[in-house]
Write an enzyme that holds these catalytic residues in place. Structure first.
Site, short mmCIF file in Angstrom:
data_model
loop_
_atom_site.label_atom_id
_atom_site.label_comp_id
_atom_site.label_asym_id
_atom_site.label_seq_id
_atom_site.Cartn_x
_atom_site.Cartn_y
_atom_site.Cartn_z
N CYS A 109 5.75 -8.37 -0.51
CA CYS A 109 5.36 -6.99 -0.79
C CYS A 109 4.06 -6.60 -0.07
CB CYS A 109 5.29 -6.76 -2.30
SG CYS A 109 5.14 -5.02 -2.74
N HIS A 213 10.64 -8.33 -4.56
CA HIS A 213 9.89 -9.30 -5.37
C HIS A 213 10.77 -10.48 -5.79
CE1 HIS A 213 6.00 -7.28 -5.80
NE2 HIS A 213 6.71 -6.22 -5.49
N GLU A 215 9.93 -13.12 -7.07
CA GLU A 215 9.39 -13.87 -8.22
C GLU A 215 10.05 -13.43 -9.54
OE1 GLU A 215 7.86 -11.60 -6.52
OE2 GLU A 215 6.42 -10.43 -7.68
#
Ligand code: MN
Length: 234
Positions: A109, A213, A215
């Site tokens: 990002c 993202h 994660e």
């Protein structure tokens, strides 16, 4: 022998106190991929950046605040959100040394945006104001909604090896790459043209940046594979 990945903290002020932290998912997903995470505080001094890099086999840059527009020669528009000039300096220094030393980099990002700026590209300060016919890439009204969109992936890219030709990703950004740096190639795009992944043209160093993202493992079953792929490149 385990490989070590350095993760640079983001910084925050909560109840007047300063914190530096990471999303725990980053360290968990790196561990699950077979490597060992090391968390780096925001230290800008080059000699210390070098010491940090001596400790690791790869570097992970994570998301956070907007990139200061002066880094690509602009003043802030009305639509920029919070910036963190100190963090910009720290991460630019890490990028400089990691690229000089050919340390593998994975940038998420904001990390991908900063990488593009470091290499001479620039950004939309706000895609909704500066790019026509852009879809929703973020929750603009703080309603805690996550948007998802498809990305189309270039052939013969790292991204293709992980995801195939198309996948669904989450989207939490209002900035994006405008002018792509000459040393980078865009290897994934959303249907409105927004760049969602970049890779380094120089094949003697692994650099992958993603706008989404990874994660958040529940958002795409292949997100864990990115970390495995990164570890395989160390
Ligand atoms: Mn997006």
């Amino acid at each position: 022998m385990t490989k070590f990945i350095g993760i640079l903290c983001w910084s925050d002020i909560i109840d007047g106190k300063k914190y530096q932290s990471i999303n725990t998912a980053f360290s968990e997903m790196i561990e699950k991929a077979g490597a060992t995470p090391i968390i780096f505080p925001q230290i800008a001094e080059m000699i210390k950046v070098d010491h940090f890099l001596d400790l690791v086999d790869g570097v992970l840059l994570i998301g956070g605040s907007d990139i200061s527009p002066h880094l690509y020669g602009e003043d802030p528009t009305r639509y920029i959100w919070d910036t963190n000039p100190r963090r910009d300096v720290v991460e630019m220094n890490f990028l400089q040394r990691a690229i000089e030393r050919k340390v593998p980099i994975f940038a998420v990002c904001r990390g991908m945006q900063l990488l593009n700026v470091y290499l001479g590209g620039d950004l939309y300060q706000d895609i909704y104001e500066q790019k026509e016919k852009v879809m929703n890439h973020s929750d603009r009204d703080n309603r805690k909604i996550t948007y998802y969109h498809n990305i189309s992936i270039e052939k013969d890219s790292h991204m293709e090896k992980i995801f195939g030709s198309k996948t669904l990703v989450n989207s939490y950004h209002h900035q994006a790459i405008r002018k792509l740096a000459g040393d980078l190639k865009a290897t994934a795009r959303a249907n409105d043209g927004i760049i969602e992944a970049v890779e380094y043209k120089n094949e003697d160093q692994f650099i992958l940046g993603v706008q989404f993202h990874p994660e958040v493992p529940e958002d795409n079953p292949k997100f864990q594979e990115i970390y495995k792929y990164f570890v395989s490149q160390l």
